[in-house]
Design a protein around this motif. Structure first.
Motif, mmCIF file in Angstrom:
data_model
loop_
_atom_site.group_PDB
_atom_site.id
_atom_site.type_symbol
_atom_site.label_atom_id
_atom_site.label_comp_id
_atom_site.label_asym_id
_atom_site.label_seq_id
_atom_site.Cartn_x
_atom_site.Cartn_y
_atom_site.Cartn_z
ATOM 1 N N UNK A 134 0.829 -1.214 0.000
ATOM 2 C CA UNK A 134 0.000 0.000 0.000
ATOM 3 C C UNK A 134 0.862 1.263 0.000
ATOM 4 N N UNK A 135 2.142 1.082 0.395
ATOM 5 C CA UNK A 135 3.049 2.241 0.355
ATOM 6 C C UNK A 135 3.316 2.698 -1.075
ATOM 7 N N UNK A 136 3.125 1.785 -2.016
ATOM 8 C CA UNK A 136 3.428 2.106 -3.420
ATOM 9 C C UNK A 136 2.289 2.901 -4.070
ATOM 10 N N UNK A 137 1.132 2.926 -3.447
ATOM 11 C CA UNK A 137 -0.018 3.596 -4.064
ATOM 12 C C UNK A 137 0.094 5.113 -3.915
ATOM 13 N N UNK A 138 -0.073 5.842 -4.991
ATOM 14 C CA UNK A 138 -0.138 7.307 -4.858
ATOM 15 C C UNK A 138 -1.347 7.684 -4.010
ATOM 16 N N UNK A 139 -1.196 8.716 -3.230
ATOM 17 C CA UNK A 139 -2.257 9.088 -2.289
ATOM 18 C C UNK A 139 -3.591 9.356 -2.996
ATOM 19 N N UNK A 140 -3.493 10.025 -4.146
ATOM 20 C CA UNK A 140 -4.721 10.417 -4.836
ATOM 21 C C UNK A 140 -5.556 9.210 -5.257
ATOM 22 N N UNK A 141 -4.879 8.096 -5.506
ATOM 23 C CA UNK A 141 -5.589 6.898 -5.939
ATOM 24 C C UNK A 141 -6.506 6.372 -4.835
ATOM 25 N N UNK A 142 -6.148 6.675 -3.607
ATOM 26 C CA UNK A 142 -6.912 6.126 -2.483
ATOM 27 C C UNK A 142 -8.098 7.004 -2.084
ATOM 28 N N UNK A 143 -8.212 8.184 -2.644
ATOM 29 C CA UNK A 143 -9.236 9.113 -2.178
ATOM 30 C C UNK A 143 -10.652 8.575 -2.364
ATOM 31 N N UNK A 144 -10.953 8.149 -3.585
ATOM 32 C CA UNK A 144 -12.333 7.720 -3.842
ATOM 33 C C UNK A 144 -12.678 6.452 -3.047
ATOM 34 N N UNK A 145 -11.810 5.406 -3.078
ATOM 35 C CA UNK A 145 -12.128 4.236 -2.246
ATOM 36 C C UNK A 145 -12.286 4.600 -0.766
ATOM 37 N N UNK A 146 -11.395 5.459 -0.266
ATOM 38 C CA UNK A 146 -11.509 5.860 1.137
ATOM 39 C C UNK A 146 -12.789 6.647 1.386
ATOM 40 N N UNK A 147 -13.159 7.479 0.432
ATOM 41 C CA UNK A 147 -14.385 8.259 0.595
ATOM 42 C C UNK A 147 -15.595 7.324 0.646
#
Lengths: 301, 470
Positions: A134-147
């Motif tokens: 998960x460290x390899x994922x750019x932060x922006x990629x996680x925004x929608x799933x996290x939202x």
């Protein structure tokens, strides 16, 4: 110990040593090169910060004219920046958000790191690899799933998450970096301590709290500082999950200086200094533990 | 004492929860506006301006007492003044709550995330025309034609005719069966800002109208300054690329308005001319935000930007002149220098959109839009924002404003020459690519190759997204 001889020590054998004391002080080219590189690095790191401070004390003319120093420091810029950016509200919001996040991150990362370092369970290696990935994922990629996640949890839970503290803090309470950092340190603690603790009747939780954590002050402080910086500086995620100023952080206040067609540089810089001041203060008091934590957790190069 | 450390972890966890409990209570999610605020027990009035319509698509819908949330892009003092303006809205007991979300990008992220999560975004949102197309992939927006043409709630033919046609039509999407997905609350225009005092010092009478004149003046200023600045501050924005293409007699859209043509002769000529200016030291980049302060500080005789920047230029020119102890320079705005007989000006701006919620909320949101675009309120909004109004009738309320704001009046006179940027669904990503292509050209990339590649990739992206629509 022979290995403690530093590379900066003068040579003790060979032709070079025969010249010692006869040709005046000698300069080690390696040493000069090292200092030159370090000095360059220091300048590169310090100049932008110095310039930020300097511009924050300029008037608009100086700020846009390429001056390096203000003719007369405009201390009022800080007051104006504080007022224009509604920092009173956002500052307190950031304090609350950061405090909750840091405490939560320390608790959950400690527990997870301990499990990965000291406990055996099926799929441990796979889970740890998954966590690190998960460290390899750019932060922006996680925004929608996290939202989607926080929105769903808000719907099924007793309190709303969106526009509230849970969405701003809980997703960051078990970061992969924090778990990795502590796990690396925990693994270095000798197993004999665990054996002794077991003989004394300690279980995992007591061993963690009474033995491991006291030995891990440096990495814990390091994690706390990283968590503080991450939470304090966050902007994109807070904007995504808040619609009103009630829980918006201090970084949002800086947007006040970015009007649609103009930026007030001097106020923007004053606001930036206000924003980063708590980080600098905390780093000033914890730098020893911070450096020690980095050095002892296997994160240094 | 033995248990103190043992339970430390538990205590820390409790502290987290306690702190949260002690924190200020959360407001209700913005988008969950209390639709139930309408007095449920009271039957809707049978007559009067707020009574439900008896015919048409919105028959039986009562907008009374609704609270409408508006996510917009205005910050700082403009946000505060907008909030004050909205307090004047007093129709059918409707309350409009404006919530600044930073900028269009932030609104886009929030709306997309909300749609993906099944959350209700605000009932009223600001955004560009390409955003509308994107949201409508999920059938998220109300077709405003049904409201505009409604016999009770709609616009009169006189009202419709009062809107500037190019503004009014921009929210109509052929790709979505002619649905009107956005409505213009204001507009801006790509302008050239010029320093009249400096031009006169250099022996010129006034602003340029052709590229040749522009180049001559910019080069003279750069030569006089002698430090690499002084001429024209290049703007590496996709809107500037579009503006120069229009001024050189072309367009970045094909005639049908369905695909991009970044490689027309007009774009090649414009880019070649700009690159020549840059190579000769008559134009330079300023990358630290907007150029108004550089222009005000006499570091450039020309700058390019949105007409919405006029108030900021005015403030900076005054402030910097005071700080330098001199009289403020005389300055103005002009059309982008053009090779066409008349100017062709790039006009742009976000729309407001109504997100599908309850019919009552949707109608209430429309009534607010209708109010906000009346000439009287538009005139107030112009005074606050510096934007252009969307209706010609606003001018009668702006006589004093135009007299006091000469530059804004100069810009307003160019509105008849307006042309707008693409409303294609892929335009947001294409804008980034166009900006990058412009920078590459200025750094020496081959113009034809670069804009051919830009055209190809932009059209490919458009086709992919349209396939999804179809």
């Amino acid at each position: 110990m022979a290995s403690q001889t530093t590379p900066l020590a003068p040579p003790t054998a060979g032709k070079a040593s025969a010249d010692d004391g006869r040709n005046g002080p000698r300069f080690d080219m390696g040493q000069i090169l090292t200092y030159a590189v370090l000095l360059t690095g220091a300048v590169v790191a310090i100049v932008p910060f110095f310039y930020t401070v300097s511009v924050s004390l300029m008037n608009l003319t100086e700020a846009t004219g390429g001056a390096w120093l203000p003719r007369a420091p405009q201390w009022g810029n800080y007051e104006q920046a504080w007022r224009d950016a509604s920092f009173s509200l956002y500052f307190m919001n950031s304090v609350k958000i950061t405090l909750i996040t840091v405490i939560g991150e320390l608790v959950f990362c400690t527990l997870a790191a301990y499990a990965f370092a000291r406990m055996e369970f099926p799929g441990k290696a796979f889970l740890f690899a998954l966590l690190l990935s998960t460290l390899m994922l750019p932060e922006a990629v996680t925004w929608v799933p996290n939202f989607i996640t926080v929105s769903w949890l808000g719907r099924i839970g007793p309190i709303p998450w969106i526009n509230n503290w849970p969405a701003l803090t809980i997703p960051f309470m078990a970061g992969a970096f924090g778990i990795f950092l502590l796990r690396q340190f925990f693994q270095q603690i000798p197993n004999e301590l665990w054996d002794s603790a077991q003989i004394d009747g300690a279980g995992h939780l007591r061993y963690l709290v009474r033995v491991m954590l006291p030995l891990s002050k440096a990495p814990v402080m390091t994690l706390a500082l990283f968590a503080f910086i991450g939470s304090w500086n966050s902007l994109a995620w807070p904007i995504l999950v808040t619609s009103t100023p009630d829980w918006r952080p201090i970084s949002y206040g800086l947007l006040a200086f970015l009007d649609e067609a103009g930026a007030q540089f001097h106020l923007q810089m004053a606001g930036s200094i206000i924003t980063i001041a708590p980080i600098l203060i905390i780093y000033f008091f914890t730098q020893k533990q911070f450096i020690e934590g980095i050095a002892t957790s296997g994160l240094k190069g | 004492m033995r248990h103190k450390h043992l339970w430390m972890m538990v205590l820390l966890s409790s502290v987290v929860l306690l702190m949260a409990a002690c924190a200020a209570p959360a407001t209700a999610p913005a988008a969950e506006a209390p639709a139930a605020e309408a007095p449920a027990a009271e039957a809707p009035a049978a007559e009067g301006p707020c009574a439900p319509a008896t015919e048409g698509e919105w028959a039986g819908v009562d907008p009374s007492g609704q609270t409408v949330i508006w996510w917009h892009n205005h910050t700082g003092s403009r946000d505060e003044q907008l909030t004050a303006l909205l307090a004047q809205f007093d129709e059918c007991g409707i309350t409009v709550v404006s919530q600044s979300q930073g900028g269009y990008d932030e609104i886009r992220d929030k709306v997309n995330a909300s749609i993906a999560a099944g959350e209700q975004p605000a009932a009223l949102i600001a955004g560009y025309q390409n955003d509308q197309a994107f949201y409508q992939l999920n059938d998220a927006l109300v077709d405003l034609n049904t409201l505009i043409d409604d016999p009770k709630w709609g616009l009169t033919p006189e009202d419709k005719a009062d809107f500037y046609a190019s503004f009014f039509d921009q929210g109509v999407h052929p790709a979505f069966g002619g649905q009107r997905l956005g409505f213009p609350p204001n507009r801006s225009m790509e302008m050239i800002y010029y320093n009249q005092t400096w031009l006169e010092e250099l022996g010129f009478d006034g602003p340029p109208t052709t590229p040749d004149e522009f180049r001559e003046m910019a080069c003279a200023a750069a030569e006089a300054k002698g430090d690499g600045s002084g001429g024209f501050i290049l703007r590496d924005d996709a809107s500037a690329v579009a503006a120069w293409t229009l001024a050189f007699g072309g367009d970045i859209l094909n005639e049908e308005g369905t695909s991009y043509v970044y490689n027309s002769q007009a774009t090649i000529d414009a880019m070649t001319w700009l690159k020549g200016m840059y190579d000769d030291g008559c134009a330079f980049f300023f990358t630290e935000g907007y150029p108004n302060t550089e222009f005000a500080a006499r570091n450039a005789i020309f700058a390019m930007g949105s007409s919405s920047g006029i108030p900021f230029y005015a403030t900076d020119i005054q402030t910097i002149a005071e700080q330098e102890g001199r009289d403020p320079d005389e300055w103005g705005v002009a059309a982008v220098p053009h090779t066409t007989p008349d100017p062709v000006q790039n006009v742009y701006g976000g729309d407001v959109m109504i997100v599908k919620t309850t019919p009552e909320q949707e109608l209430a949101a429309w009534l607010f839009i209708k109010w906000f675009t009346t000439p009287e309120i538009q005139a107030e909004w112009v005074r606050i924002s510096g934007y252009f109004p969307t209706r010609a009738g606003t001018a009668e309320f702006l006589g004093d404003y135009i007299n006091e704001n000469v530059q804004w009046g100069q810009a307003l006179a160019l509105l008849p020459y307006g042309s707008y940027e693409p409303q294609l669904i892929s335009y947001q990503a294409t804008r980034d690519a166009a900006t990058q292509a412009f920078n590459e050209i200025m750094q020496g990339a081959d113009i034809q190759t670069t804009i051919d590649a830009l055209t190809g990739s932009a059209n490919e992206m458009q086709e992919e997204l349209m396939a999804e629509v179809e």
